[in-house]
Write an enzyme that holds these catalytic residues in place. Structure first.
Site, short mmCIF file in Angstrom:
data_model
loop_
_atom_site.label_atom_id
_atom_site.label_comp_id
_atom_site.label_asym_id
_atom_site.label_seq_id
_atom_site.Cartn_x
_atom_site.Cartn_y
_atom_site.Cartn_z
N GLY A 35 1.12 43.85 43.38
CA GLY A 35 -0.04 43.78 42.71
C GLY A 35 -0.80 42.71 43.30
O GLY A 35 -1.90 42.41 43.08
N HIS A 36 -0.31 41.79 44.48
CA HIS A 36 -0.94 40.91 44.85
C HIS A 36 -0.97 40.97 46.50
O HIS A 36 -0.08 40.24 46.91
CB HIS A 36 -0.49 39.62 44.46
CG HIS A 36 -1.01 38.33 44.73
ND1 HIS A 36 -2.01 37.88 43.82
CD2 HIS A 36 -0.99 37.33 45.48
CE1 HIS A 36 -2.65 37.00 44.36
NE2 HIS A 36 -1.87 36.42 45.42
N TYR A 37 -1.41 41.58 47.19
CA TYR A 37 -2.49 42.52 46.84
C TYR A 37 -2.14 43.81 47.51
O TYR A 37 -1.44 44.10 48.42
CB TYR A 37 -3.85 42.05 47.89
CG TYR A 37 -4.31 40.74 47.48
CD1 TYR A 37 -5.19 40.38 46.54
CD2 TYR A 37 -3.72 39.63 48.40
CE1 TYR A 37 -5.61 39.12 46.13
CE2 TYR A 37 -4.24 38.25 47.91
CZ TYR A 37 -5.15 37.97 47.05
OH TYR A 37 -5.46 36.73 46.85
#
Length: 137
Positions: A35-37
């Site tokens: 999720g990052h990124y």
């Protein structure tokens, strides 16, 4: 530290009266990296701060000069990120005592094999038994 941390075990490489070095491997996968990124996974900077904090706390436990062995994070005076930490990177958190006059000020140099990743300054106070007793009554 919370069991939810993706850092896993932090390996204490060195400790002494002036500081300590902790190390960990950035996770290869997992929701934090995904999720990052999306499409460009990097370790969120908060985990570099966590690594510095955990190294300081381990230093306090192993340092016989600190009477209680417990420190409490009271402020982050500085945090500057220089480059991303990628999945699988070996990360070193080198923390040194910068000032011991009014609390404990630590400078943390966070690095990978590609160079400096972050510079962080964390301020702590030493917890004594009175704090804990006052908080429980």
């Amino acid at each position: 530290m919370s069991a939810a941390s993706p850092l896993g075990d932090l390996e204490l490489i060195r400790t002494g009266p002036k500081g300590a070095v902790g190390a960990f491997n950035a996770p290869e996968d997992g929701p934090v990296m995904a999720g990052h990124y999306p499409g460009f996974p990097v370790l969120p900077g908060v985990f570099l701060i966590e690594a510095a904090d955990r190294t300081v706390r381990q230093w306090a436990k192993d340092n016989p000069a600190e009477p209680s062995g417990e420190v409490e994070l009271i402020a982050m005076d500085r945090c500057r990120f220089h480059r991303p930490v990628f999945p699988g990177d070996r990360v070193l958190a080198d923390v040194t005592v910068a000032d011991n006059a009014a609390g404990l000020l630590f400078k943390a140099a966070i690095a990978t094999n590609r160079g400096r990743a972050a510079d962080i300054r964390l301020r702590y106070r030493v917890r004594d038994g009175r704090d804990q007793e006052e908080g429980t009554s």
